[in-house]
Design a protein around this motif. Sequence first.
Motif, PDB file in Angstrom:
ATOM      1  N   GLN A 191       0.815  -1.217   0.000  1.00  0.00           N
ATOM      2  CA  GLN A 191       0.000   0.000   0.000  1.00  0.00           C
ATOM      3  C   GLN A 191       0.848   1.267   0.000  1.00  0.00           C
ATOM      4  O   GLN A 191       0.514   2.248  -0.661  1.00  0.00           O
ATOM      5  N   LYS A 192       1.950   1.253   0.745  1.00  0.00           N
ATOM      6  CA  LYS A 192       2.782   2.449   0.879  1.00  0.00           C
ATOM      7  C   LYS A 192       3.812   2.607  -0.242  1.00  0.00           C
ATOM      8  O   LYS A 192       4.101   3.719  -0.682  1.00  0.00           O
ATOM      9  N   GLU A 193       4.378   1.469  -0.697  1.00  0.00           N
ATOM     10  CA  GLU A 193       5.497   1.552  -1.633  1.00  0.00           C
ATOM     11  C   GLU A 193       5.270   0.844  -2.968  1.00  0.00           C
ATOM     12  O   GLU A 193       6.089   0.967  -3.881  1.00  0.00           O
ATOM     13  N   GLY A 194       4.174   0.084  -3.077  1.00  0.00           N
ATOM     14  CA  GLY A 194       3.884  -0.579  -4.336  1.00  0.00           C
ATOM     15  C   GLY A 194       4.477  -1.976  -4.435  1.00  0.00           C
ATOM     16  O   GLY A 194       5.257  -2.413  -3.570  1.00  0.00           O
ATOM     17  N   LEU A 195       4.117  -2.686  -5.509  1.00  0.00           N
ATOM     18  CA  LEU A 195       4.549  -4.066  -5.711  1.00  0.00           C
ATOM     19  C   LEU A 195       6.068  -4.179  -5.843  1.00  0.00           C
ATOM     20  O   LEU A 195       6.677  -5.137  -5.362  1.00  0.00           O
ATOM     21  N   ARG A 196       6.673  -3.184  -6.469  1.00  0.00           N
ATOM     22  CA  ARG A 196       8.118  -3.231  -6.694  1.00  0.00           C
ATOM     23  C   ARG A 196       8.897  -3.347  -5.384  1.00  0.00           C
ATOM     24  O   ARG A 196       9.925  -4.026  -5.326  1.00  0.00           O
ATOM     25  N   ALA A 197       8.394  -2.689  -4.333  1.00  0.00           N
ATOM     26  CA  ALA A 197       9.074  -2.716  -3.036  1.00  0.00           C
ATOM     27  C   ALA A 197       9.114  -4.121  -2.451  1.00  0.00           C
ATOM     28  O   ALA A 197      10.046  -4.473  -1.714  1.00  0.00           O
ATOM     29  N   LEU A 198       8.114  -4.939  -2.759  1.00  0.00           N
ATOM     30  CA  LEU A 198       8.069  -6.309  -2.239  1.00  0.00           C
ATOM     31  C   LEU A 198       9.136  -7.201  -2.876  1.00  0.00           C
ATOM     32  O   LEU A 198       9.373  -8.321  -2.426  1.00  0.00           O
ATOM     33  N   TYR A 199       9.744  -6.705  -3.944  1.00  0.00           N
ATOM     34  CA  TYR A 199      10.781  -7.470  -4.631  1.00  0.00           C
ATOM     35  C   TYR A 199      12.168  -6.873  -4.403  1.00  0.00           C
ATOM     36  O   TYR A 199      13.105  -7.179  -5.133  1.00  0.00           O
ATOM     37  N   LYS A 200      12.287  -6.011  -3.366  1.00  0.00           N
ATOM     38  CA  LYS A 200      13.580  -5.439  -3.013  1.00  0.00           C
ATOM     39  C   LYS A 200      14.514  -6.560  -2.582  1.00  0.00           C
ATOM     40  O   LYS A 200      14.208  -7.331  -1.669  1.00  0.00           O
ATOM     41  N   GLY A 201      15.654  -6.670  -3.256  1.00  0.00           N
ATOM     42  CA  GLY A 201      16.608  -7.726  -2.937  1.00  0.00           C
ATOM     43  C   GLY A 201      16.338  -9.026  -3.675  1.00  0.00           C
ATOM     44  O   GLY A 201      17.061 -10.007  -3.500  1.00  0.00           O
ATOM     45  N   CYS A 202      15.299  -9.048  -4.519  1.00  0.00           N
ATOM     46  CA  CYS A 202      14.932 -10.276  -5.228  1.00  0.00           C
ATOM     47  C   CYS A 202      16.027 -10.725  -6.192  1.00  0.00           C
ATOM     48  O   CYS A 202      16.308 -11.908  -6.320  1.00  0.00           O
ATOM     49  N   GLY A 203      16.638  -9.733  -6.875  1.00  0.00           N
ATOM     50  CA  GLY A 203      17.684 -10.073  -7.844  1.00  0.00           C
ATOM     51  C   GLY A 203      18.808 -10.868  -7.204  1.00  0.00           C
ATOM     52  O   GLY A 203      19.270 -11.879  -7.755  1.00  0.00           O
ATOM     53  N   ALA A 204      19.233 -10.409  -6.024  1.00  0.00           N
ATOM     54  CA  ALA A 204      20.316 -11.103  -5.319  1.00  0.00           C
ATOM     55  C   ALA A 204      19.901 -12.518  -4.951  1.00  0.00           C
ATOM     56  O   ALA A 204      20.685 -13.472  -5.064  1.00  0.00           O
ATOM     57  N   LEU A 205      18.643 -12.681  -4.503  1.00  0.00           N
ATOM     58  CA  LEU A 205      18.170 -14.009  -4.105  1.00  0.00           C
ATOM     59  C   LEU A 205      18.035 -14.934  -5.310  1.00  0.00           C
ATOM     60  O   LEU A 205      18.373 -16.120  -5.233  1.00  0.00           O
TER      61      LEU A 205
END
Length: 303
Positions: free
Chosen positions: A63-77
């Motif tokens: 709600q505050k930061e959008g869907l993209r924020a939920l994938y923060k650090g996803c690339g590294a994982l």
Amino acid sequence: MVSGANDSNTPAIVSLAAGGVAGGIEAFTSYPMEFAKTRVQLRSQKGIPTPRNPFLVVTQVYQKEGLRALYKGCGALVVGSIAKDGVRFLFFDQIKLAFADPTTGTLSPGRNLLAGMTAGVVASITAVTPTERIKTALIDDARNEKRFRSGIHATRTIWAEHGILGLYRGFAGTTLKQASATAFRMGTYNILKDYETKRNIPQNTATNFANGSVAGVVTTLCTQPFDVIKTRSQSAKGTSTAEAVKSVLIDYGVIGFWKGTTMRLGRTVFSGGILFTSYEAAVKVINPLYSGVKHKVGIEAEA
């Protein structure tokens, strides 16, 4: 003899490639749950407590930061998972050959777990610890200083400030988690497959998914304390394993070592099914391709 993850006839290069494909798919599809679990396990900011309900964490961040924020650090994982699961399946398949009964070609439950544990240690050293460190630091940094622009920038910054040891923060917790998690996940999965094969239960997508999900439940409940310690050690600033253990006890007591279990349980049940199903499917696709290329090269060499 069963196929896929338990097939001694699977070439090493196929195990490596199929494991990498499966790891990448599993990491990307289940990442929001991993994100929420990590946020819950990190220490709360002063005056801004982290909700105990991981599902609420997902909702608030979205709600505050959008869907993209939920994938923060996803690339590294994802990168780490491709390497981790490629190495994990490769070494597990190779280690099984050394541990297998010479007469039947199968492994006892104990040897299945030992093979998985050995593969987990190798995966932690070669891929998991540094990529988990970057992922956790990115998630922690996003709610605090916001100084990391990307996974590559975070890697460079941590390297510049702390050297290679900075990328291996939480090594003890990560290795304990990987060794035990791989032992329980790979061991449980293969024990189930051996049981089904002896009773002529067909191996299909539904069976693979169910076996992987059961393996995920067993893995989560047995290894959650190591996961919490790892997360605390790999925060943006980083801390030692001893300090991580102490901070968990101060914040929540012994029960704190199972912080994030609900979300991790959901993720491992889902991801366990995805991982092994993807692996079995990838082997079926890659093996014929590899055999065809190998056969063609052999013909050309003879010519």
